[in-house]
Design a protein around this motif. Structure first.
Motif, PDB file in Angstrom:
ATOM      1  N   HIS A 229      42.514 113.290  29.038  1.00 51.81           N
ATOM      2  CA  HIS A 229      43.072 112.239  29.897  1.00 51.81           C
ATOM      3  C   HIS A 229      42.777 110.822  29.416  1.00 51.81           C
ATOM      4  CE1 HIS A 229      44.257 115.197  32.890  1.00 51.81           C
ATOM      5  NE2 HIS A 229      43.049 115.723  32.808  1.00 51.81           N
TER       6      HIS A 229
ATOM      7  N   SER B 104      45.147 106.477  27.672  1.00 56.83           N
ATOM      8  CA  SER B 104      45.521 105.089  27.939  1.00 56.83           C
ATOM      9  C   SER B 104      44.641 104.560  29.058  1.00 56.83           C
ATOM     10  CB  SER B 104      46.994 104.987  28.357  1.00 56.83           C
ATOM     11  OG  SER B 104      47.170 105.504  29.674  1.00 56.83           O
ATOM     12  N   PRO B 105      44.521 103.245  29.172  1.00 62.00           N
ATOM     13  CA  PRO B 105      43.728 102.687  30.281  1.00 62.00           C
ATOM     14  C   PRO B 105      44.210 103.167  31.654  1.00 62.00           C
ATOM     15  CG  PRO B 105      44.127 100.997  28.635  1.00 62.00           C
ATOM     16  CD  PRO B 105      44.946 102.180  28.228  1.00 62.00           C
ATOM     17  N   ASP B 106      45.520 103.253  31.833  1.00 64.69           N
ATOM     18  CA  ASP B 106      46.048 103.692  33.125  1.00 64.69           C
ATOM     19  C   ASP B 106      45.662 105.135  33.428  1.00 64.69           C
ATOM     20  OD1 ASP B 106      47.163 101.260  33.707  1.00 64.69           O
ATOM     21  OD2 ASP B 106      49.188 101.799  33.022  1.00 64.69           O
ATOM     22  N   HIS B 107      45.764 106.016  32.429  1.00 65.60           N
ATOM     23  CA  HIS B 107      45.392 107.415  32.640  1.00 65.60           C
ATOM     24  C   HIS B 107      43.902 107.531  32.933  1.00 65.60           C
ATOM     25  CE1 HIS B 107      49.104 109.055  30.272  1.00 65.60           C
ATOM     26  NE2 HIS B 107      49.384 108.749  31.532  1.00 65.60           N
TER      27      HIS B 107
ATOM     28  N   ARG C 196      41.969 105.234  34.342  1.00 64.49           N
ATOM     29  CA  ARG C 196      41.722 104.734  35.703  1.00 64.49           C
ATOM     30  C   ARG C 196      42.100 105.781  36.749  1.00 64.49           C
ATOM     31  NH1 ARG C 196      44.287 100.080  33.431  1.00 64.49           N
ATOM     32  NH2 ARG C 196      42.742  98.473  32.888  1.00 64.49           N
ATOM     33  N   GLU C 197      43.214 106.459  36.521  1.00 63.24           N
ATOM     34  CA  GLU C 197      43.644 107.482  37.476  1.00 63.24           C
ATOM     35  C   GLU C 197      42.643 108.632  37.516  1.00 63.24           C
ATOM     36  OE1 GLU C 197      47.454 110.434  38.386  1.00 63.24           O
ATOM     37  OE2 GLU C 197      47.539 109.006  36.731  1.00 63.24           O
ATOM     38  N   TYR C 198      42.217 109.099  36.344  1.00 63.48           N
ATOM     39  CA  TYR C 198      41.298 110.232  36.286  1.00 63.48           C
ATOM     40  C   TYR C 198      39.943 109.867  36.871  1.00 63.48           C
ATOM     41  CZ  TYR C 198      38.710 114.209  34.440  1.00 63.48           C
ATOM     42  OH  TYR C 198      37.930 115.339  34.322  1.00 63.48           O
TER      43      TYR C 198
ATOM     44  N   SER D 129      39.271 107.718  39.188  1.00 65.84           N
ATOM     45  CA  SER D 129      39.368 107.078  40.505  1.00 65.84           C
ATOM     46  C   SER D 129      38.425 107.701  41.534  1.00 65.84           C
ATOM     47  CB  SER D 129      40.811 107.131  41.012  1.00 65.84           C
ATOM     48  OG  SER D 129      41.240 108.478  41.156  1.00 65.84           O
TER      49      SER D 129
ATOM     50  N   TYR E 298      34.386  98.375  36.565  1.00 65.49           N
ATOM     51  CA  TYR E 298      35.476  99.266  36.171  1.00 65.49           C
ATOM     52  C   TYR E 298      36.090  98.916  34.815  1.00 65.49           C
ATOM     53  CZ  TYR E 298      35.228 100.909  40.986  1.00 65.49           C
ATOM     54  OH  TYR E 298      34.785 101.428  42.172  1.00 65.49           O
TER      55      TYR E 298
ATOM     56  N   VAL F 238      36.215 101.541  31.584  1.00 70.90           N
ATOM     57  CA  VAL F 238      37.426 101.944  30.860  1.00 70.90           C
ATOM     58  C   VAL F 238      37.271 101.642  29.369  1.00 70.90           C
ATOM     59  CG1 VAL F 238      39.895 101.500  30.548  1.00 70.90           C
ATOM     60  CG2 VAL F 238      38.944 101.723  32.859  1.00 70.90           C
TER      61      VAL F 238
END
Length: 207
Positions: free
Chosen positions: A169, A172-175, A177-179, A181, A190, A194
């Protein structure tokens, strides 16, 4: 109508109760057979109504055999019985991630995991990820990127971060952050967390 009995006899009612109980027991055994070993043992203990169990489990590559109350969480076993204080008790409701450990390589909230459910499994805590004096790449990255402030949530953050990379996962930074969370940092580190995960991911893949 006086004296007439419109319901089943006592003997018939007792027979029906026995049939229902027997059917439920057979059905329960069938369900247990489909569960993983640890979960099946925990469910079987609950069915038998037992209050304690002998637990054999591997923690940080070391075998442990302990007698436990069946109500004890994995978190309390680690901290109160085995002295592994790196795993933190935060919310105790599975909402903050401070108690994150790995069971057979996958992250779990140890506060919500019955210890009896881990029988025969392999558990890794923050104490078990370094190799002697050599830090795990994720530990080193958290230090390098200053991905902590008070440090209370850091063990759980690192254990979740290792799983994030291991489960693919950290793409990417977005993935990330989602994982991540489910792991709360009350200090708000945060962005640095990341950055640490992105930095550690290629190093972990090379090892």
């Amino acid at each position: 109508m006086s004296g007439q009995d419109f319901g089943p006899s006592a003997a018939a009612a007792d027979l029906e109760r026995r049939d229902v109980l027997a059917g439920g027991l057979v059905g329960g055994i069938g369900i247990l057979a489909t569960l993983p070993a640890g979960e099946a043992e925990a469910a079987a203990v609950a069915v038998r109504g037992e209050t304690s169990s002998r637990l054999s489990v591997t923690i940080n590559q070391a075998p442990h055999d302990v007698d436990i109350d069946n109500r004890v969480s994995l978190l309390d076993l680690l901290r109160e019985r085995l002295g592994l204080f790196g795993t933190k008790k935060g919310c105790d409701h599975g909402q903050c991630g401070a108690c994150t450990v790995h069971i057979d390589g996958r992250r779990v909230a140890s506060c919500l995991t019955p210890a009896v459910q881990t029988s025969g499994r392999s558990i890794t805590t923050i104490e078990g990820i370094a190799q002697g004096d050599k830090l795990h790449p994720m530990q080193a990255a958290f230090i390098e990127h200053d991905a902590l402030q008070c440090g209370y949530c850091t063990p759980g953050q690192i254990m979740a971060a290792i799983a994030c990379v291991g489960e693919g996962h950290a793409t990417s930074p977005d993935h990330i952050r989602e994982y991540m969370s489910g792991n709360i940092c009350r200090c708000g580190a945060y962005a640095n967390i990341v950055a640490a995960i992105l930095s550690a991911a290629p190093k972990m893949e090379r090892e």
